[in-house]
Write a protein that holds these residues in place. Sequence first.
Motif, PDB file in Angstrom:
ATOM      1  N   VAL A 272       0.842  -1.203   0.000  1.00  0.00           N
ATOM      2  CA  VAL A 272       0.000   0.000   0.000  1.00  0.00           C
ATOM      3  C   VAL A 272       0.884   1.263   0.000  1.00  0.00           C
ATOM      4  N   GLY A 273       2.142   1.100   0.394  1.00  0.00           N
ATOM      5  CA  GLY A 273       3.094   2.215   0.358  1.00  0.00           C
ATOM      6  C   GLY A 273       3.337   2.722  -1.057  1.00  0.00           C
ATOM      7  N   ALA A 274       2.882   1.946  -2.048  1.00  0.00           N
ATOM      8  CA  ALA A 274       3.010   2.395  -3.450  1.00  0.00           C
ATOM      9  C   ALA A 274       1.911   3.392  -3.795  1.00  0.00           C
ATOM     10  N   ASN A 275       0.915   3.533  -2.924  1.00  0.00           N
ATOM     11  CA  ASN A 275      -0.236   4.391  -3.241  1.00  0.00           C
ATOM     12  C   ASN A 275       0.171   5.872  -3.311  1.00  0.00           C
ATOM     13  N   ARG A 276      -0.131   6.476  -4.449  1.00  0.00           N
ATOM     14  CA  ARG A 276       0.315   7.854  -4.708  1.00  0.00           C
ATOM     15  C   ARG A 276      -0.310   8.852  -3.743  1.00  0.00           C
ATOM     16  N   ARG A 277      -1.600   8.694  -3.505  1.00  0.00           N
ATOM     17  CA  ARG A 277      -2.327   9.610  -2.614  1.00  0.00           C
ATOM     18  C   ARG A 277      -1.781   9.514  -1.181  1.00  0.00           C
ATOM     19  N   LEU A 278      -1.475   8.288  -0.756  1.00  0.00           N
ATOM     20  CA  LEU A 278      -0.918   8.099   0.590  1.00  0.00           C
ATOM     21  C   LEU A 278       0.417   8.832   0.695  1.00  0.00           C
ATOM     22  N   ARG A 279       1.238   8.710  -0.332  1.00  0.00           N
ATOM     23  CA  ARG A 279       2.544   9.382  -0.317  1.00  0.00           C
ATOM     24  C   ARG A 279       2.389  10.897  -0.248  1.00  0.00           C
ATOM     25  N   GLU A 280       1.474  11.431  -1.073  1.00  0.00           N
ATOM     26  CA  GLU A 280       1.246  12.890  -1.070  1.00  0.00           C
ATOM     27  C   GLU A 280       0.853  13.371   0.327  1.00  0.00           C
ATOM     28  N   GLN A 281      -0.108  12.663   0.916  1.00  0.00           N
ATOM     29  CA  GLN A 281      -0.644  13.096   2.205  1.00  0.00           C
ATOM     30  C   GLN A 281       0.366  12.902   3.346  1.00  0.00           C
ATOM     31  N   LEU A 282       1.112  11.806   3.314  1.00  0.00           N
ATOM     32  CA  LEU A 282       2.126  11.589   4.353  1.00  0.00           C
ATOM     33  C   LEU A 282       3.242  12.618   4.234  1.00  0.00           C
ATOM     34  N   ASN A 283       3.640  12.907   3.001  1.00  0.00           N
ATOM     35  CA  ASN A 283       4.699  13.904   2.805  1.00  0.00           C
ATOM     36  C   ASN A 283       4.271  15.251   3.373  1.00  0.00           C
ATOM     37  N   ALA A 284       3.011  15.641   3.085  1.00  0.00           N
ATOM     38  CA  ALA A 284       2.518  16.938   3.555  1.00  0.00           C
ATOM     39  C   ALA A 284       2.442  16.963   5.082  1.00  0.00           C
ATOM     40  N   ALA A 285       1.921  15.899   5.671  1.00  0.00           N
ATOM     41  CA  ALA A 285       1.754  15.860   7.136  1.00  0.00           C
ATOM     42  C   ALA A 285       3.117  15.896   7.826  1.00  0.00           C
ATOM     43  N   CYS A 286       4.087  15.149   7.280  1.00  0.00           N
ATOM     44  CA  CYS A 286       5.401  15.098   7.923  1.00  0.00           C
ATOM     45  C   CYS A 286       6.142  16.419   7.760  1.00  0.00           C
ATOM     46  N   GLU A 287       5.944  17.073   6.617  1.00  0.00           N
ATOM     47  CA  GLU A 287       6.591  18.369   6.416  1.00  0.00           C
ATOM     48  C   GLU A 287       6.136  19.341   7.504  1.00  0.00           C
ATOM     49  N   LYS A 288       4.837  19.309   7.805  1.00  0.00           N
ATOM     50  CA  LYS A 288       4.299  20.190   8.856  1.00  0.00           C
ATOM     51  C   LYS A 288       4.919  19.897  10.214  1.00  0.00           C
ATOM     52  N   LEU A 289       5.246  18.608  10.439  1.00  0.00           N
ATOM     53  CA  LEU A 289       5.818  18.207  11.738  1.00  0.00           C
ATOM     54  C   LEU A 289       7.329  18.392  11.787  1.00  0.00           C
ATOM     55  N   GLY A 290       7.921  18.753  10.643  1.00  0.00           N
ATOM     56  CA  GLY A 290       9.388  18.849  10.578  1.00  0.00           C
ATOM     57  C   GLY A 290      10.019  17.459  10.538  1.00  0.00           C
TER      58      GLY A 290
END
Length: 339
Positions: A272-290
């Motif tokens: 499921v880590g191949a899922n594009r939407r999951l990657r987009e959303q995780l990247n955005a959330a982690c960027e906010k957390l530093g």
Amino acid sequence: MIVLGIETSCDETGVALYGDQGLLAHRLHSQAATHAEHGGVVPELASRDHVRKLTGLVRAVLQEAGISGTDLSAVAWTAGPGLIGALLVGASFARSLAYALGVPGIPVHHMEGHLLAPLLEDNPPDWPFIALLVSGGHTQLYRVDALGDYLLLGESLDDAAGEAFDKTAKLLDLGYPGGPKVAEAATRGDPDRFTFPRPMTDRPGLDFSFSGLKTFTLNTVSDLKAADAWNGQACADVARAFEEAVVATLVIKCRRALQENGMRTLVVAGGVGANRRLREQLNAACEKLGATVRYPRIEFCTDNGAMIAYAGYRHLADGQAPDLAVRVRPRWPLGEPLS
Ligand code: KG4
Ligand code: ZN
């Protein structure tokens, strides 16, 4: 040091060589076409196909790397979890080959393989990190402090995320393998038409539950059919709402795991880590957390031999010396001994 890795836990035959120079060669045979007409993996067909493909794939990686069997330092195989017949094919093959070559045979936990897959990339993440393992059989969050030091923080109490994707694909008549088909349909869906529940996000803790979401999806489809409103667009809209709900749930729990453990690195592994939407959303959330997120390359998100060769290599370097038994464990919690 060169380790041959063999993966046969389910419906992919994966073979790879990992050495001191890194990944030397890898080959994968997917059985997707074999199982597609049955709508899911048929265990006996899987075992038979692994038998057919293993020898040729091993020959191919040795040839590609320009080495022979006698150059191998060890043979590693997936010992579980997985389908017992499929596991036994890889285990017997690998154990026998190791015995014949007089080198150690190393049983590897399939999920440890997934978990270490991001470390195959250049510039690998340092310990400690939080790992999200999202595959067809598992949805788990681990705190990883070192090789072999895996603390389970939370997991799905029922269906795995990939399993929910696969069942939803069946329900929507999208075919097999389900995850990529649902993801593809979702790209055509209207994000504002339906909002599906985000299970277990409104209470503390890091466990997941996806079976209620599956029922919610089923009921939505039934209502649309009863109202004579079921068509290609409705299907894409449901796929979109389902994907958003799974992704949002995974993102919320990953954020919580990072914060509660004071960690700044998230590693994502499993199909499921191949899922594009999951990657987009995780990247955005982690960027906010530093924080940073690390993924394996797409082809190593799903089952493959490279992750098993790599895990075997790390264990060999760590001095692991297993015995001569051919052991597999179809249900094998990570962190427990093989037997
Ligand atoms: O890790 P994996 O190859 O095998 C297991 O160990 O289970 O994961 C397979 C799972 C399947 O459930 C498949 O539907 C899902 O990963 N998957 C995806 C995507 N690609 C594969 N799910 C959602 N989106 C994708 N792009
Ligand atoms: Zn897997």
